[in-house]
Design a protein around this motif. Structure first.
Motif, PDB file in Angstrom:
ATOM      1  N   GLY A 107       0.806  -1.225   0.000  1.00 41.90           N
ATOM      2  CA  GLY A 107       0.000   0.000   0.000  1.00 41.90           C
ATOM      3  C   GLY A 107       0.834   1.267   0.000  1.00 41.90           C
ATOM      4  N   ILE A 108       0.247   2.354   0.523  1.00 44.25           N
ATOM      5  CA  ILE A 108       0.884   3.672   0.535  1.00 44.25           C
ATOM      6  C   ILE A 108       1.492   3.912   1.912  1.00 44.25           C
ATOM      7  CG2 ILE A 108       0.521   6.136   0.155  1.00 44.25           C
ATOM      8  CD1 ILE A 108       0.011   4.367  -2.308  1.00 44.25           C
ATOM      9  N   HIS A 109       2.791   4.207   1.951  1.00 47.22           N
ATOM     10  CA  HIS A 109       3.472   4.378   3.234  1.00 47.22           C
ATOM     11  C   HIS A 109       3.994   5.793   3.445  1.00 47.22           C
ATOM     12  CE1 HIS A 109       2.999   0.107   3.725  1.00 47.22           C
ATOM     13  NE2 HIS A 109       3.603  -0.092   2.564  1.00 47.22           N
ATOM     14  N   GLU A 110       3.929   6.626   2.395  1.00 49.13           N
ATOM     15  CA  GLU A 110       4.254   8.037   2.547  1.00 49.13           C
ATOM     16  C   GLU A 110       3.475   8.839   1.507  1.00 49.13           C
ATOM     17  OE1 GLU A 110       8.486   8.335   2.076  1.00 49.13           O
ATOM     18  OE2 GLU A 110       8.364   8.420  -0.112  1.00 49.13           O
ATOM     19  N   VAL A 111       3.232  10.090   1.827  1.00 47.13           N
ATOM     20  CA  VAL A 111       2.434  10.972   0.966  1.00 47.13           C
ATOM     21  C   VAL A 111       3.198  12.276   0.750  1.00 47.13           C
ATOM     22  CG1 VAL A 111       0.335  12.376   0.857  1.00 47.13           C
ATOM     23  CG2 VAL A 111       0.202  10.018   1.636  1.00 47.13           C
ATOM     24  N   HIS A 112       3.283  12.712  -0.509  1.00 42.92           N
ATOM     25  CA  HIS A 112       3.945  13.982  -0.813  1.00 42.92           C
ATOM     26  C   HIS A 112       2.985  15.160  -0.671  1.00 42.92           C
ATOM     27  CE1 HIS A 112       6.867  11.215  -2.592  1.00 42.92           C
ATOM     28  NE2 HIS A 112       7.734  12.219  -2.584  1.00 42.92           N
ATOM     29  N   ALA A 113       1.745  14.972  -1.110  1.00 40.70           N
ATOM     30  CA  ALA A 113       0.811  16.099  -1.083  1.00 40.70           C
ATOM     31  C   ALA A 113      -0.623  15.629  -0.927  1.00 40.70           C
ATOM     32  CB  ALA A 113       0.943  16.931  -2.360  1.00 40.70           C
ATOM     33  N   VAL A 114      -1.387  16.449  -0.242  1.00 42.93           N
ATOM     34  CA  VAL A 114      -2.847  16.287  -0.164  1.00 42.93           C
ATOM     35  C   VAL A 114      -3.443  17.472  -0.907  1.00 42.93           C
ATOM     36  CG1 VAL A 114      -4.847  16.199   1.352  1.00 42.93           C
ATOM     37  CG2 VAL A 114      -2.698  15.127   2.060  1.00 42.93           C
ATOM     38  N   CYS A 115      -4.260  17.196  -1.896  1.00 46.84           N
ATOM     39  CA  CYS A 115      -4.789  18.261  -2.762  1.00 46.84           C
ATOM     40  C   CYS A 115      -6.269  18.504  -2.483  1.00 46.84           C
ATOM     41  CB  CYS A 115      -4.614  17.891  -4.234  1.00 46.84           C
ATOM     42  SG  CYS A 115      -2.904  17.553  -4.677  1.00 46.84           S
ATOM     43  N   LEU A 116      -6.605  19.731  -2.168  1.00 49.69           N
ATOM     44  CA  LEU A 116      -7.997  20.138  -1.998  1.00 49.69           C
ATOM     45  C   LEU A 116      -8.383  20.967  -3.212  1.00 49.69           C
ATOM     46  CD1 LEU A 116      -7.942  21.184   1.774  1.00 49.69           C
ATOM     47  CD2 LEU A 116      -8.399  18.944   0.785  1.00 49.69           C
ATOM     48  N   VAL A 117      -9.381  20.497  -3.950  1.00 47.41           N
ATOM     49  CA  VAL A 117      -9.785  21.140  -5.202  1.00 47.41           C
ATOM     50  C   VAL A 117     -10.993  22.030  -4.954  1.00 47.41           C
ATOM     51  CG1 VAL A 117     -10.481  20.762  -7.603  1.00 47.41           C
ATOM     52  CG2 VAL A 117      -8.925  19.141  -6.472  1.00 47.41           C
ATOM     53  N   ILE A 118     -10.871  23.315  -5.344  1.00 49.80           N
ATOM     54  CA  ILE A 118     -11.924  24.305  -5.065  1.00 49.80           C
ATOM     55  C   ILE A 118     -12.141  25.162  -6.309  1.00 49.80           C
ATOM     56  CG2 ILE A 118     -12.681  26.132  -3.486  1.00 49.80           C
ATOM     57  CD1 ILE A 118     -10.479  25.217  -1.554  1.00 49.80           C
TER      58      ILE A 118
ATOM     59  N   PHE B 200      -5.555  12.688   8.709  1.00 48.27           N
ATOM     60  CA  PHE B 200      -4.103  12.812   8.799  1.00 48.27           C
ATOM     61  C   PHE B 200      -3.626  13.317  10.150  1.00 48.27           C
ATOM     62  CE2 PHE B 200      -5.201  13.258   4.314  1.00 48.27           C
ATOM     63  CZ  PHE B 200      -4.338  12.341   3.731  1.00 48.27           C
ATOM     64  N   GLY B 201      -2.309  13.105  10.401  1.00 49.84           N
ATOM     65  CA  GLY B 201      -1.666  13.674  11.570  1.00 49.84           C
ATOM     66  C   GLY B 201      -1.313  15.134  11.323  1.00 49.84           C
ATOM     67  N   ARG B 202      -0.914  15.816  12.393  1.00 49.38           N
ATOM     68  CA  ARG B 202      -0.593  17.243  12.303  1.00 49.38           C
ATOM     69  C   ARG B 202       0.572  17.518  11.361  1.00 49.38           C
ATOM     70  NH1 ARG B 202      -2.997  20.578  15.863  1.00 49.38           N
ATOM     71  NH2 ARG B 202      -4.158  19.670  17.601  1.00 49.38           N
ATOM     72  N   ASP B 203       1.449  16.544  11.181  1.00 49.26           N
ATOM     73  CA  ASP B 203       2.638  16.785  10.376  1.00 49.26           C
ATOM     74  C   ASP B 203       2.350  16.908   8.883  1.00 49.26           C
ATOM     75  OD1 ASP B 203       1.926  14.134  10.071  1.00 49.26           O
ATOM     76  OD2 ASP B 203       3.989  13.388  10.047  1.00 49.26           O
ATOM     77  N   ILE B 204       1.118  16.641   8.448  1.00 46.58           N
ATOM     78  CA  ILE B 204       0.795  16.683   7.017  1.00 46.58           C
ATOM     79  C   ILE B 204       0.394  18.082   6.555  1.00 46.58           C
ATOM     80  CG2 ILE B 204      -1.701  16.246   7.026  1.00 46.58           C
ATOM     81  CD1 ILE B 204       0.801  14.347   4.829  1.00 46.58           C
ATOM     82  N   ALA B 205       0.164  19.013   7.487  1.00 43.12           N
ATOM     83  CA  ALA B 205      -0.378  20.335   7.132  1.00 43.12           C
ATOM     84  C   ALA B 205       0.450  21.038   6.059  1.00 43.12           C
ATOM     85  CB  ALA B 205      -0.483  21.223   8.379  1.00 43.12           C
TER      86      ALA B 205
ATOM     87  N   ALA C  17      -0.434  24.291   3.360  1.00 46.81           N
ATOM     88  CA  ALA C  17       0.914  24.850   3.307  1.00 46.81           C
ATOM     89  C   ALA C  17       0.828  26.357   3.098  1.00 46.81           C
ATOM     90  CB  ALA C  17       1.690  24.206   2.164  1.00 46.81           C
ATOM     91  N   VAL C  18       1.825  27.074   3.611  1.00 47.79           N
ATOM     92  CA  VAL C  18       1.886  28.530   3.420  1.00 47.79           C
ATOM     93  C   VAL C  18       3.247  28.890   2.839  1.00 47.79           C
ATOM     94  CG1 VAL C  18       0.244  29.059   5.250  1.00 47.79           C
ATOM     95  CG2 VAL C  18       2.672  28.870   5.800  1.00 47.79           C
TER      96      VAL C  18
END
Length: 448
Positions: free
Chosen positions: A82-93, A115-120, A150-151
């Motif tokens: 499966g998936i063990h790491e993630v580069h990005a979470v995309c929110l489409v608006i 997700f955990g806090r570290d994904i922000a 992300a900022v």
């Protein structure tokens, strides 16, 4: 994304689309029916791409489907392939929006609560239907909705603009506008892929912790509600006994026998409602439902030897083979996973004063009054109730410490009863904490 990676140009007049070959599904794909994983490994590109699509969040099928998505995501993160790491979470608006709808906020909250806090710092905003101008209104809407992402170095949300008209038929009179849409989208994709190159991927470990804590929380609260219900029914039984003794005070003083009737709580072993779940993990010693609904883990061969693997693989069994939910934290061998659950019921029983007195004397010996013993039992039950309510609240606090977004459906399904119980045991500050979570989820707004 894929056409950009393949180097497709507008002059090529070609646009590739993904088709789903149902005959070639991987085991991960088949295990995660409520989400879809696309793997893209083009020879023409240096980059491999894996996209996890989570369709159906917040649709008319409701909470049960949303829970299935979260469970599928956990299974995907736990699977060896499966998936063990993630580069990005995309929110489409949509870039034209000046406010986010309640449904959008709900969906983004639900996605972020995975997700955990570290994904922000890995969350990016993808604005579609853009005209290329600064998306002032939708950025304001995102900030007002407190969407975590992300900022940049100016402390502004990281976003990318798109106008998805690339596959539209070409019209000579609109060629300039279509060129602009094409260039805008490919510029946005170029920026997004640079973002991916520069961002550190996040391990799914904290996310697994979040999802497992959420399951633990739901199981604990469900179990707690039944335990508190049983405690309250026992309190009611004792109070009925006290009332009977008060009513027959003269008989008590003269140490004479009399008969009275009380409602007695008991546990019944009944069939599951198959529309809610197929199986439940229950403790036969404590007579409690340790994981219902939501128990989905299946048997692995390495657990079969000398063990009941279907029980051992329940998420509520710890590394020491003991349940983390039931009152006595019993060994897994004391549990069953069947299509049955315990339901708390009451029945009327007739009792005598002689039976009550003997019961009290057997417990505490001579010299202590029956009335005093009843008061002590009520006090012990109240202490037990307080302990269980605080235990459930502590689960919520644990989740708050590690989750990116604590507003989850698991909490909201039980939050009203937990708030009520916290107020009953005189914990107004803890009750307010949960009320704030509920307000954040938009529940108060929906009621108005």
């Amino acid at each position: 994304m894929i056409n950009y990676m393949l180097g497709v140009q507008r002059k090529d007049k070609v646009w590739f689309e993904i088709t789903d070959d149902q005959s070639d599904r991987s085991s991960v794909h088949s295990q995660t029916s409520s989400i879809t994983v696309y793997g893209f490994y083009p020879q023409e590109s240096k980059t491999d791409l894996t996209i996890i699509d989570t369709p159906g969040y917040g649709d008319t099928r409701g909470v049960d489907l949303d829970k299935q998505i979260a469970e599928s995501f956990l299974r995907l993160s736990e699977s060896a392939e499966g998936i063990h790491e993630v580069h990005a979470v995309c929110l489409v608006i949509n870039a034209t929006q000046n406010r986010l709808s309640d449904r959008q906020i709900y969906i983004f909250d639900a996605v972020q609560s995975l997700f955990g806090r570290d994904i922000a710092e890995n969350i990016a905003l993808l604005f579609t239907h853009s005209d290329g101008f600064p998306p002032v209104n939708v950025l304001t809407a995102v900030k007002e909705a407190k969407v975590k992402c992300a900022v940049n170095d100016k402390n502004q949300p990281v976003f990318f603009l798109f106008n998805n008209r690339q596959s539209d038929a070409a019209y000579e009179e609109y060629e300039t506008m279509q060129d602009q849409s094409w260039n805008l989208s490919f510029k946005g994709m170029e920026g997004f892929l640079k973002f991916l190159d520069n961002i550190k991927p996040k391990s799914m470990q904290m996310t697994r912790d979040v999802l497992q804590n959420r399951q633990q929380l739901e199981a604990n609260i469900s179990n707690l509600k039944e335990r508190v219900k049983m405690i309250e029914l026992k309190q009611k039984e004792l109070k009925q006994t006290q009332e009977a003794m008060e009513k027959n005070k003269k008989y008590v003083e003269d140490n004479k026998n009399f008969e009275y009737e009380v409602e007695v709580p008991y546990k019944d072993w009944v069939d599951i409602d198959r529309s809610k779940a197929s199986k439940a993990m229950c403790c036969r010693v404590c007579e409690e439902n340790c994981h219902y609904p939501g128990c989905w883990k299946w048997t692995s061969l390495f657990n079969v030897f000398n063990r009941d693997a279907s029980i051992l693989l329940c998420e509520m069994i710890d590394f020491n083979d003991h349940c983390t939910v039931c009152t006595k934290k019993c060994h897994y061998s004391k549990h069953v996973k069947e299509a049955k659950i315990y339901v708390t019921k009451t029945k009327k029983e007739k009792r005598t004063y002689e039976d009550l007195k003997k019961k009290c004397e057997d417990k505490i010996g001579d010299g202590v009054s029956v009335v005093q013993k009843l008061k002590e039992e009520l006090q012990e039950l109240e202490k037990e109730k307080i302990k269980r309510v605080i235990e459930a609240f502590d689960c919520v606090e644990t989740l708050q410490m590690i989750a990116l977004n604590t507003v989850s459906l698991f909490i909201l399904q039980h939050i009203d009863s937990l708030i009520e119980k916290l107020k009953e045991i005189n914990e107004p500050e803890k009750a307010k904490t949960l009320e704030d979570i509920k307000k954040r989820a938009g529940e108060e707004k929906k009621k108005k």
